[in-house]
Design an enzyme around this catalytic site. Structure first.
Site, PDB file in Angstrom:
ATOM      1  N   ALA A 123       0.842  -1.199   0.026  1.00 53.15           N
ATOM      2  CA  ALA A 123      -0.005   0.054  -0.066  1.00 53.15           C
ATOM      3  C   ALA A 123       0.931   1.237  -0.029  1.00 53.15           C
ATOM      4  O   ALA A 123       0.257   2.307  -0.511  1.00 53.15           O
ATOM      5  CB  ALA A 123      -0.832   0.027   1.278  1.00 53.15           C
ATOM      6  N   THR A 124       1.915   1.193   0.572  1.00 50.79           N
ATOM      7  CA  THR A 124       3.038   2.295   0.717  1.00 50.79           C
ATOM      8  C   THR A 124       3.396   2.808  -0.768  1.00 50.79           C
ATOM      9  O   THR A 124       3.202   4.186  -1.307  1.00 50.79           O
ATOM     10  CB  THR A 124       4.040   2.386   1.471  1.00 50.79           C
ATOM     11  OG1 THR A 124       3.507   2.162   2.784  1.00 50.79           O
ATOM     12  CG2 THR A 124       4.972   3.227   1.216  1.00 50.79           C
TER      13      THR A 124
ATOM     14  N   SER B  57      -3.451  -3.596   0.138  1.00 56.04           N
ATOM     15  CA  SER B  57      -2.092  -4.265   0.620  1.00 56.04           C
ATOM     16  C   SER B  57      -2.718  -5.940   0.908  1.00 56.04           C
ATOM     17  O   SER B  57      -3.701  -6.183   1.750  1.00 56.04           O
ATOM     18  CB  SER B  57      -1.767  -3.863   2.052  1.00 56.04           C
ATOM     19  OG  SER B  57      -0.815  -4.567   2.624  1.00 56.04           O
ATOM     20  N   SER B  58      -1.729  -6.780   0.665  1.00 56.42           N
ATOM     21  CA  SER B  58      -2.188  -8.280   0.994  1.00 56.42           C
ATOM     22  C   SER B  58      -2.044  -8.489   2.273  1.00 56.42           C
ATOM     23  O   SER B  58      -2.949  -9.365   2.802  1.00 56.42           O
ATOM     24  CB  SER B  58      -0.995  -8.906   0.100  1.00 56.42           C
ATOM     25  OG  SER B  58      -1.024 -10.283   0.327  1.00 56.42           O
ATOM     26  N   HIS B  59      -1.077  -8.043   3.075  1.00 59.32           N
ATOM     27  CA  HIS B  59      -0.881  -8.718   4.494  1.00 59.32           C
ATOM     28  C   HIS B  59      -1.643  -8.132   5.326  1.00 59.32           C
ATOM     29  O   HIS B  59      -1.695  -8.620   6.818  1.00 59.32           O
ATOM     30  CB  HIS B  59       0.750  -8.438   4.849  1.00 59.32           C
ATOM     31  CG  HIS B  59       0.797  -7.086   5.291  1.00 59.32           C
ATOM     32  ND1 HIS B  59       1.062  -6.531   6.382  1.00 59.32           N
ATOM     33  CD2 HIS B  59       1.326  -5.994   4.574  1.00 59.32           C
ATOM     34  CE1 HIS B  59       1.174  -5.483   6.700  1.00 59.32           C
ATOM     35  NE2 HIS B  59       1.326  -4.905   5.535  1.00 59.32           N
TER      36      HIS B  59
ATOM     37  N   THR C 251       9.733  -7.235 -12.667  1.00 62.80           N
ATOM     38  CA  THR C 251       9.340  -8.691 -12.552  1.00 62.80           C
ATOM     39  C   THR C 251       8.350  -9.004 -11.392  1.00 62.80           C
ATOM     40  O   THR C 251       9.016  -8.718 -10.264  1.00 62.80           O
ATOM     41  CB  THR C 251      10.300  -9.684 -12.882  1.00 62.80           C
ATOM     42  OG1 THR C 251      11.411  -9.534 -14.013  1.00 62.80           O
ATOM     43  CG2 THR C 251       9.741 -10.915 -12.764  1.00 62.80           C
TER      44      THR C 251
ATOM     45  N   CYS D  70       3.545   1.777  11.869  1.00 66.31           N
ATOM     46  CA  CYS D  70       4.769   2.707  10.884  1.00 66.31           C
ATOM     47  C   CYS D  70       5.390   3.701  11.767  1.00 66.31           C
ATOM     48  O   CYS D  70       6.270   4.279  11.336  1.00 66.31           O
ATOM     49  CB  CYS D  70       4.133   2.765   9.674  1.00 66.31           C
ATOM     50  SG  CYS D  70       3.463   1.799   8.500  1.00 66.31           S
TER      51      CYS D  70
END
Length: 458
Positions: free
Chosen positions: A129-130, A257-259, A297, A382
């Site tokens: 997300a950052t 964000s995935s986590h 990649t 953060c």
């Protein structure tokens, strides 16, 4: 009014005066607890930085879901395939190894898109997300910089959005920071009045990472579309947790964000609307991957894990919502039953899995140290290294003392009722213990109005 020397009372509440006492205090608080922990992991804490094994010999109960979530075992099962079998480069277009991996990447892209009602072609994979926030704000601002030099955001955004806006301000852009009310919500009229002819983008987060407040995204999107201004939303805490439709909400860019959704760290996405088209100046250049907006990649294991996590968020939305809501209500009722506590943020417009409570006359850092058997936070991960009180709570009108006494509880898919019961009991006991050491709390019990005291220095 009573005049009390700071050297007598106020000094007792500074870190320097308490630094030699805190370790003994928090150990005593934990030692006097009668809360019996639920069965936990057998992994010892003796090698951790927390200072040795807990009294119970198990890892802490995890209630910091806004910082990160544990990877769902089903997600891990999906990822393992790409470390053993599907190891081709998804951008290799000349052989089967590349084709099969690319096919799986596109399946993952479709899973992410389906959660927010987007077209898979509108999903750009990033590192998180950052990066997505940076790509959206800097990308739009720089592409339209010849005619659009104004950005609107809020005072309670995530640090990466605020810091990105500060960097753009240094580049010559004008930034308006909208205030929020005591519930953490923006004033829609103020937003509309703040929009100018040269406004390029409005960036307002979906769910606040510290207090869980949900902003009125649909109304914000309607205002932005009316004035032909791009609307970006940082939805790292909202994706998959509240109903979302980028078309209904008129969202032009969304950071994901995935986590935060039981997926792996190191992968995220940026939704970029195609119609009406949003143009971006890429912040990463290279081979032209991801529609030329994010070269580099892709990591198939991470992408596949993110896709599976997104699929599960959609599939289990109703179960997760019911489970988290039930535990959240129980936790809030138990915590607010403690004297001199308050829930921070709107009671009605909030994501149930984020509970932020202030415990007056107890400093948050001391309380966290007394709760080493529970993984909690006093704010954003953060900014947790900072000793400054939460800027989010300041924006709601909280003073330093109240902001310092706040703890964030994160409830998720794998949180159990037994854990909530244990945390509730432990909080009551340890808050009570620490308050008994507080000179201010002693004065409150004696009926002294703290506002009547005139603090003085030497």
């Amino acid at each position: 009014s009573r005049r009390v020397l700071a050297s007598t009372w106020k000094r007792a509440f500074t870190r320097s005066a308490r630094s030699l006492q805190i370790s003994h205090t928090v150990e005593s608080a934990a030692a006097t607890s009668t809360a019996i922990p639920p069965a936990g992991s057998t992994l010892s804490l003796k090698n951790s930085k927390m200072g040795g094994p807990t009294e119970y010999g198990t890892r802490p109960i995890y209630l910091d879901m806004q910082a990160t979530t544990p990877v769902d075992p089903r997600v891990l099962d999906k990822m393992v395939q790409f470390y053993t079998g599907f190891y081709g480069n998804p951008h290799s277009a000349t052989h089967a190894y590349g084709w099969e991996t690319e096919s799986e990447v596109e399946k993952a892209r479709a899973h992410v898109a389906s959660v927010i009602g987007a077209d898979p072609k509108e999903i750009i994979f990033t590192s998180g997300a950052t990066e997505s926030n940076n790509a959206a704000l800097k990308g739009v601002a720089r592409f339209y910089s010849k005619t659009k030099r104004h950005i609107i955001t809020t005072q309670t955004e995530h640090k990466c959005v605020l810091d990105t806006c500060r960097h753009l301000h240094d580049e010559g852009f004008d930034v308006t920071y909208l205030k929020v009310n005591e519930d953490g919500l923006i004033d829609l009229e103020e937003l509309e009045k703040s929009i100018r002819k040269d406004t390029a983008i409005v960036s307002i987060m979906g769910v606040n990472n510290e207090i869980g407040v949900i902003q009125p995204l649909e109304e914000i999107g309607r205002i932005c579309r009316k004035h032909k201004v791009f609307f970006h939303s940082d939805c790292a805490q909202a994706f998959g947790k509240i109903p979302m439709d980028v078309n209904k909400m008129n969202i032009d860019l969304m950071s994901i964000s995935s986590h935060k959704v039981y997926g792996p760290m190191g992968i995220g996405a940026l939704f970029v609307r195609r119609r009406p088209r949003v143009r971006l100046d890429p912040i990463i250049n290279g081979g032209g991957q991801e529609r030329g907006l994010r070269s580099g990649t892709l990591a198939p294991p991470l992408v596949a894990g993110f896709g599976e996590a997104s699929r599960l968020m959609a599939e289990e939305f109703d179960y997760d919502h019911a489970h988290i809501s039930k535990l959240s209500k129980k936790l809030i009722d138990n915590l607010l039953a403690i004297d001199h506590t308050q829930l921070n943020g709107s009671k009605d417009h909030r994501y149930e899995g984020c509970v932020n409570v202030s415990f007056a006359y107890v400093e948050g850092e001391s309380l966290l140290m007394a709760l080493k058997d529970i993984a909690l936070s006093s704010g954003s991960a953060c900014t947790s290294a900072s000793l400054e009180p939460s800027y989010v709570l300041h924006a709601l009108g909280a003073d330093d003392a109240l902001a310092h006494s706040s703890i964030r509880f994160g409830i998720g898919r794998f949180t159990t009722e037994a854990e909530v019961d244990y945390v509730s009991k432990a909080m009551r006991e340890r808050v009570g213990f620490l308050r008994e050491m507080s000179p201010l709390y002693e004065m409150v019990k004696e009926g002294i109005d703290l506002n009547s005291i005139e603090w003085a220095g030497h």
